[in-house]
Write a protein that holds these residues in place. Structure first.
Motif, PDB file in Angstrom:
ATOM      1  N   GLY A 251      10.188   3.567  -0.563  1.00 11.73           N
ATOM      2  CA  GLY A 251      11.396   4.375  -0.660  1.00 11.73           C
ATOM      3  C   GLY A 251      12.502   3.767  -0.482  1.00 11.73           C
ATOM      4  O   GLY A 251      13.796   4.411  -0.581  1.00 11.73           O
ATOM      5  N   GLN A 252      12.440   2.523  -0.059  1.00  7.67           N
ATOM      6  CA  GLN A 252      13.714   1.551   0.277  1.00  7.67           C
ATOM      7  C   GLN A 252      14.268   1.103  -0.827  1.00  7.67           C
ATOM      8  O   GLN A 252      13.706   0.723  -1.791  1.00  7.67           O
ATOM      9  CB  GLN A 252      13.422   0.344   1.501  1.00  7.67           C
ATOM     10  CG  GLN A 252      12.832   1.042   2.817  1.00  7.67           C
ATOM     11  CD  GLN A 252      12.719  -0.072   3.786  1.00  7.67           C
ATOM     12  OE1 GLN A 252      13.946  -0.738   3.744  1.00  7.67           O
ATOM     13  NE2 GLN A 252      12.258   0.115   4.830  1.00  7.67           N
TER      14      GLN A 252
ATOM     15  N   PRO B  61       0.834  -1.289  -0.060  1.00  9.35           N
ATOM     16  CA  PRO B  61       0.023   0.041  -0.003  1.00  9.35           C
ATOM     17  C   PRO B  61       0.830   1.416  -0.195  1.00  9.35           C
ATOM     18  O   PRO B  61       2.102   1.313   0.228  1.00  9.35           O
ATOM     19  CB  PRO B  61      -0.822  -0.032   1.252  1.00  9.35           C
ATOM     20  CG  PRO B  61       0.030  -0.944   2.441  1.00  9.35           C
ATOM     21  CD  PRO B  61       0.807  -1.949   1.354  1.00  9.35           C
ATOM     22  N   ALA B  62       0.234   2.265  -0.355  1.00  8.41           N
ATOM     23  CA  ALA B  62       0.712   3.610  -0.474  1.00  8.41           C
ATOM     24  C   ALA B  62       1.556   4.032   0.965  1.00  8.41           C
ATOM     25  O   ALA B  62       2.638   4.745   1.020  1.00  8.41           O
ATOM     26  CB  ALA B  62      -0.061   4.685  -0.937  1.00  8.41           C
ATOM     27  N   ASN B  63       0.986   3.821   1.971  1.00 14.89           N
ATOM     28  CA  ASN B  63       1.532   4.054   3.349  1.00 14.89           C
ATOM     29  C   ASN B  63       2.360   3.159   3.964  1.00 14.89           C
ATOM     30  O   ASN B  63       2.775   3.130   4.994  1.00 14.89           O
ATOM     31  CB  ASN B  63       0.257   4.220   4.303  1.00 14.89           C
ATOM     32  CG  ASN B  63      -0.473   3.106   4.545  1.00 14.89           C
ATOM     33  OD1 ASN B  63      -0.194   1.857   3.955  1.00 14.89           O
ATOM     34  ND2 ASN B  63      -1.583   3.281   5.551  1.00 14.89           N
TER      35      ASN B  63
ATOM     36  N   TYR C 249       3.501  -2.023 -11.291  1.00  9.68           N
ATOM     37  CA  TYR C 249       3.580  -0.849 -10.879  1.00  9.68           C
ATOM     38  C   TYR C 249       2.904  -0.028 -11.863  1.00  9.68           C
ATOM     39  O   TYR C 249       3.360   0.029 -13.128  1.00  9.68           O
ATOM     40  CB  TYR C 249       4.874  -0.139 -10.516  1.00  9.68           C
ATOM     41  CG  TYR C 249       4.872   1.326  -9.983  1.00  9.68           C
ATOM     42  CD1 TYR C 249       4.260   1.592  -8.678  1.00  9.68           C
ATOM     43  CD2 TYR C 249       5.446   2.314 -10.755  1.00  9.68           C
ATOM     44  CE1 TYR C 249       4.233   2.910  -8.548  1.00  9.68           C
ATOM     45  CE2 TYR C 249       5.435   3.518 -10.357  1.00  9.68           C
ATOM     46  CZ  TYR C 249       4.805   4.115  -9.109  1.00  9.68           C
ATOM     47  OH  TYR C 249       4.634   5.373  -8.777  1.00  9.68           O
ATOM     48  N   ARG C 250       1.704   0.684 -11.668  1.00 14.11           N
ATOM     49  CA  ARG C 250       1.166   1.486 -12.781  1.00 14.11           C
ATOM     50  C   ARG C 250       0.649   0.494 -13.831  1.00 14.11           C
ATOM     51  O   ARG C 250       0.855   1.052 -15.102  1.00 14.11           O
ATOM     52  CB  ARG C 250       1.950   3.008 -13.238  1.00 14.11           C
ATOM     53  CG  ARG C 250       2.109   3.860 -12.132  1.00 14.11           C
ATOM     54  CD  ARG C 250       2.926   4.745 -12.644  1.00 14.11           C
ATOM     55  NE  ARG C 250       2.992   5.948 -11.618  1.00 14.11           N
ATOM     56  CZ  ARG C 250       3.646   7.343 -11.793  1.00 14.11           C
ATOM     57  NH1 ARG C 250       4.374   7.391 -12.938  1.00 14.11           N
ATOM     58  NH2 ARG C 250       3.831   8.054 -10.688  1.00 14.11           N
TER      59      ARG C 250
ATOM     60  N   ALA D 206       4.984   2.768  -4.478  1.00 15.03           N
ATOM     61  CA  ALA D 206       3.712   2.476  -4.346  1.00 15.03           C
ATOM     62  C   ALA D 206       2.555   3.285  -4.502  1.00 15.03           C
ATOM     63  O   ALA D 206       2.769   4.265  -4.585  1.00 15.03           O
ATOM     64  CB  ALA D 206       3.527   2.023  -2.789  1.00 15.03           C
ATOM     65  N   PRO D 207       1.175   2.742  -4.659  1.00  9.97           N
ATOM     66  CA  PRO D 207       1.078   1.258  -4.601  1.00  9.97           C
ATOM     67  C   PRO D 207       1.415   0.336  -5.644  1.00  9.97           C
ATOM     68  O   PRO D 207       1.428   0.872  -6.660  1.00  9.97           O
ATOM     69  CB  PRO D 207      -0.557   1.202  -4.585  1.00  9.97           C
ATOM     70  CG  PRO D 207      -0.871   2.644  -5.260  1.00  9.97           C
ATOM     71  CD  PRO D 207       0.064   3.375  -5.124  1.00  9.97           C
TER      72      PRO D 207
END
Length: 618
Positions: free
Chosen positions: A254-255, A247-249, A273-274, A289-290
């Motif tokens: 970023g890792q 999920p986006a959160n 992705y996308r 993400a997502p």
């Protein structure tokens, strides 16, 4: 006529007994007819100057062309995608796949010649078989039979139905005004053809367990299952393939991929992705993400990883099912030879995934296996930093087309040999579809011969390099070509010597005085029998005038009797003399007895359903 009947009996004996291969039996019959034609008194058996015309016949050239067109579409990877869609929608069990494939082919063959529909779906069914674990022999016969049945759905679905209206016009010239027959519309036979397709599908669903060769497969072969089993069995790697939602959160966003792999003892091997699936190529990339990730690792480690980063593990592979399909990718074993330029360099130095398309899972060195994933005897190792040594065995997950390219690189020795060694050309899909549609348009909307329509598409694919001419030659099933081409002179001998007409007249004379329904059934049986030993077009041309005469004299509907002939000449399931049966025989490894066993019941069902529907509709 006596010699022709004896040759027919001998042919059937060779086919059923299979004392020699069926295509060799066909060649033998061709030679036999040719030699007998030189004996005084038997000159009419065959015209020796046209003995080999079968190889240039419309049917044979059409089969060659449609095989090339099918290979061209398969070369672009589009057939693999069709197989993936069918597996995704229908699961991977026989009872769910069979009606989807058979029904689709049946509908397509109502507008495209049945052998064309069967040939185009042959690579699709082959890939479905490989990915689902269902034996090919249990899928091809239902698909082939439904392709034949689909030819009865419209008046352009088969050659006899295409000819019928012309034969009706000719027959009307000899009939009185009150007996004139109306020509049939394009969809006049659709209810009959639809019921025949439904009957064929139900027949194999209900009785397929007993009438189809090979054992029924109930294995739900999930994509990636083979990868997990192989790693565990050969290298002791307790790893499975998982698809997880990010999920986006999630704290994972970023890792760096390489750091995640190393810290968590797993492999992130592919991303979604996308709306785009892509193999991870640069391990220094960051997670966005997502998205979804394809991960190889131990189940408990992946579950712990998912809990830590608030991820959801999906029960089965979804968007990555195509990526991990056995027909597309798998485990490859590659050795570093002593003279390799890669010695002393690490996978990270070489950007191994990006440069070679190899997702390194383990390095087998001597008796030791190095891997991120915990093995039976060793702790995890950061193999991305391990420098290669001579003799290292690299265990990697890769697409087969990437492995084909690696095989040509002298810095590697590819040990894996059992994989599809062909390169797909997805960039050519536009050309392939264009020329396929050109052929289809010519078939549906012009009077150009079928063989020329299909050859137009085949030549177009060759000129645009969808596939090479050598690949085109390899795509043709020459056993099918020789089987059909060599039997054409036998069918011509049956017709030209008057044998067929004599047999028809004798049988119809016996039926004289029978009720109309019995006469119609007799006509259907006669058309079915003739279509097994001669072309269905020849059988239709021969029997329609006789059927019309019988109907008129008995007080029946001559148009219905004529249509009975045209539909019944598609009732060709008992022996592989029909083009579709000949086409599927080789790839599935069928024997003639398999057609006798499965086709015998189908022949009876065809007759009962078609006669019932003919009388209900007309």
């Amino acid at each position: 006529m006596g010699v022709v009947v004896a040759t027919l009996v001998f042919t059937i004996f060779l086919f059923v007994s299979e004392v020699i291969r069926i295509d060799l039996a066909a060649i033998l019959i061709l030679v036999l007819i040719g030699i007998l034609s030189y004996i005084p008194g038997l000159e009419r058996l065959a015209d020796v100057n046209h003995l080999f015309d079968g190889f240039a016949s419309n049917a044979v050239i059409s089969i060659i062309a449609v095989m090339i067109v099918g290979a061209g579409l398969d070369k672009t990877g589009i057939m693999n995608k069709v197989a993936g869609v069918i597996l995704k929608r229908g699961g991977s069990t026989e009872k769910r796949i069979l009606p989807i494939v058979s029904g689709t082919v049946g509908i397509i063959s109502s507008f495209l010649q049945n052998v064309g529909a069967a040939a185009l779906f042959l690579p699709v069914v082959s890939r479905i078989s490989a990915r689902s674990g269902i034996p090919l022999s249990r899928l091809l016969m239902p698909m082939g039979f439904c392709a034949i049945l689909g030819g009865t759905m419209t008046m352009v679905g088969s050659s006899p139905l295409i000819l019928l209206n012309d034969l009706i016009v000719t027959a009307n010239k000899g009939l009185s005004a009150d007996l004139q027959m109306e020509q049939f519309g394009l969809f006049s036979v659709t209810p009959i053809g639809f019921m025949l397709i439904v009957t064929g599908i139900l027949y194999f669903l209900l009785l397929g367990r007993w009438v189809l060769p090979g054992e029924s497969s109930k294995v739900d072969a999930s994509a990636g299952q083979g990868t997990s089993e192989y790693l565990k069995r050969v290298y002791g790697l307790k790893a499975s393939v998982f698809e997880v939602d990010v999920p986006a959160n999630s704290p994972l966003v970023g890792q760096i991929l390489a750091d995640i792999n190393l810290e968590n003892n797993l492999y992130i091997i592919s991303t979604f992705y996308r709306g785009k699936v892509s193999m991870v190529q640069v391990l220094t990339a960051e997670i966005e993400a997502p998205c979804r990730l394809a991960i190889i690792g131990k189940q408990e480690i992946v579950e712990k990883f998912a809990t830590k980063y608030r991820l959801r593990i999906r029960p089965n592979l979804d968007v990555f099912s195509e990526e991990f399909a056995a027909t597309n990718a798998g485990i490859a074993e590659v050795v570093i030879p002593p003279d390799s330029k890669l010695i002393g360099k690490s996978p990270r130095d070489l950007l191994l995934r990006k440069t070679y398309g190899l997702s390194l899972l383990a390095i087998h060195r001597g008796e030791e296996t190095l891997s991120h994933v915990e093995t039976e005897d060793h702790t995890p190792t950061a193999i991305g930093l391990v420098k290669f040594m001579p003799g290292d065995m690299l265990v990697a997950h890769t697409k087969w087309e990437n492995l084909t390219r690696v095989k040509r690189d002298r810095d590697f020795v590819v040990v894996t040999s059992d994989f599809p060694q062909e390169e797909h050309h997805p960039e050519k899909v536009g050309w392939a579809l264009t020329f396929f549609l050109v052929s289809l348009t010519m078939i549906l909307f012009t009077d150009v011969r079928l063989s020329l329509c299909l050859l137009t598409g085949a030549v177009g694919m060759l000129l645009t390099k969808v596939l090479s001419i050598d690949e085109a030659y390899k795509s043709v099933g020459w056993n099918t070509v020789f089987l059909l081409a060599c039997l054409i002179p036998l069918g011509q001998a049956v017709q030209s010597t008057g044998t067929a007409e004599w047999i028809a007249q004798q049988i119809l004379h016996i039926l004289d005085g029978w009720p109309i329904w019995a006469l119609q059934a007799g006509v259907a049986i006669l058309a079915t029998a003739f279509s097994l030993v001669m072309s269905n077009v020849g059988a239709t041309v021969l029997l329609v005038p006789l059927a019309v005469s019988i109907a008129v004299s008995a007080g029946g509907n001559p148009a219905v009797f004529a249509l009975t002939v045209a539909i019944s000449t598609s009732n060709s399931f008992i022996i592989p003399t029909h083009q579709v049966n000949a086409l599927i025989m080789g790839p599935a490894g069928y024997k003639v007895i398999d057609f006798v066993k499965s086709g015998g019941i189908m022949t009876i069902l065809f007759m009962v359903v078609s006669l019932t529907m003919l009388n209900l509709v007309f």
